[in-house]
Enzyme design. Sequence first.
Site, PDB file in Angstrom:
ATOM      1  N   GLY A 196       8.335   1.218   3.659  1.00  0.00           N
ATOM      2  CA  GLY A 196       7.108   1.960   3.857  1.00  0.00           C
ATOM      3  C   GLY A 196       5.929   1.552   3.005  1.00  0.00           C
TER       4      GLY A 196
ATOM      5  NE  ARG B 103       0.353   2.030   4.162  1.00  0.00           N
ATOM      6  CZ  ARG B 103       1.548   2.563   4.200  1.00  0.00           C
ATOM      7  NH1 ARG B 103       2.182   2.823   3.083  1.00  0.00           N
ATOM      8  NH2 ARG B 103       2.136   2.822   5.343  1.00  0.00           N
TER       9      ARG B 103
ATOM     10  N   GLY C 148      10.886  -2.813   4.598  1.00  0.00           N
ATOM     11  CA  GLY C 148      11.558  -1.691   5.234  1.00  0.00           C
ATOM     12  C   GLY C 148      11.501  -0.406   4.443  1.00  0.00           C
TER      13      GLY C 148
ATOM     14  CG  HIS D 267       3.521   9.169  11.832  1.00  0.00           C
ATOM     15  ND1 HIS D 267       3.465   8.053  12.630  1.00  0.00           N
ATOM     16  CD2 HIS D 267       4.687   9.081  11.142  1.00  0.00           C
ATOM     17  CE1 HIS D 267       4.555   7.314  12.443  1.00  0.00           C
ATOM     18  NE2 HIS D 267       5.296   7.911  11.529  1.00  0.00           N
TER      19      HIS D 267
ATOM     20  CG  ASP E 117       0.718   0.586   7.542  1.00  0.00           C
ATOM     21  OD1 ASP E 117       0.552   1.707   7.019  1.00  0.00           O
ATOM     22  OD2 ASP E 117       1.722   0.299   8.218  1.00  0.00           O
TER      23      ASP E 117
ATOM     24  CB  SER F 143       2.173  -1.813   4.445  1.00  0.00           C
ATOM     25  OG  SER F 143       2.060  -0.543   5.004  1.00  0.00           O
ATOM     26  CB  SER F 144       6.624  -6.015   3.737  1.00  0.00           C
ATOM     27  OG  SER F 144       7.360  -5.546   4.859  1.00  0.00           O
TER      28      SER F 144
END
Length: 409
Positions: free
Chosen positions: A143, A43, A141, A50, A192, A145-146
């Site tokens: 961003g 995604r 790593g 945030h 996420d 959303s693994s």
Amino acid sequence: MDYRGLYGPEKAREAEARFRSVQEGYAALRSGAPEKFFSSPGRTEIIGNHTDHNGGKVIVAAIDCDILAAVGRREDGVVEICSKGFRPVRFRLSDTSPRRAEAGRSASLARGVAEGIRRKGYRVGKMGGFSAYTESTVFRGAGVSSSAAFEILVAEIFNVLFLDGALSPADKAEIGHFAENVCFGKPCGLLDQSGVAFGGLNKMDFADPAKPLVSPLPPLNGYSLVLVNAGGSHSALTRYYADIRREMEETAAFFGKRILREVREEEFLDALPDLKGKVSERAILRAAHFFAENRRTDGAADALLRGDVSAFLRLLRESGESSQKYLQNCFVPGSDVQPVNLALWLSSRLLKEGGYRLHGGGFAGTVLACVREEEREGYVREMSRVFGKENVFRARVRDSGTAEVGLGG
């Protein structure tokens, strides 16, 4: 869903090769052919950095990188997941309680999903279990959303194999969020998991953090999304992400509220003399980012709906500037390693008409650029020269969230 509709004709050959690969991986794990295939997308956070964990607003899209899984049922109550390049996951469905020793590992996410389903009232211990072999094009790593892609994948496997599709996208997002917060130990919001579970391009309002209001948005025609993995790992940065949420909630607590969404911005501004000294200046600035980011998200969604591309891109750039100045998550405090800021500076030089901003959790990782087609080739070439070709990814919005995929005729 037929894989041709999921991946499109331009990626059909690549998709066929990946299906063969996961079939072979499954056969090595368990003799025989897999029963089903599943795909779970990455995604991209378009705007709303945030804010979700404090009841904020975001625009998020599922994108066309994914985890592909070959899956077969078991009868012994065991879940076994082998992912190419990672340690295998194996646990019994009779024991899904969170384990402190697994925190921060994929095993905690898979077990946590099973526990989350159990807490929704389903008899997980009576399910037969499954084996799965997965391969991923969701780079870790950076961003996209693994972890959420993995969580929602596991939830959808349970959903299809044992629950007759009873779990809604919102249910799966909630379960994945539980697994990541409680079991894995990362205090993220629900953005996420929601982006992965729902698919498409959506505005999401987390006024009720457990049940976001999801509003579909039209595509941004004539522009491509380009993700640049500028470098650095998210694996040691959990405390910095936690600080953002903690400081926003400290500010909300000054007003007797749980999250910032429950505080009126006018009340926040009026209270600044008293607030200063009760919380840090950084906490105040992060709260200021929250309020302004919600307005920007509303404005960006409205711009997309009325086809005002220039307004949308301006708000995208303003969001990135706010993350740098006020949210302060573009590099690790005290570090001279600043790949994200470098990527943002280069983007500002290269893009005359596009938008760009920090993407995801921050402190390391990724920059998102919305690039006019005429500028895309030059932008990709130059960012590849600096950060490596393997770290520059052109993303397309994917209409489908995590789903079972058929091979077709």
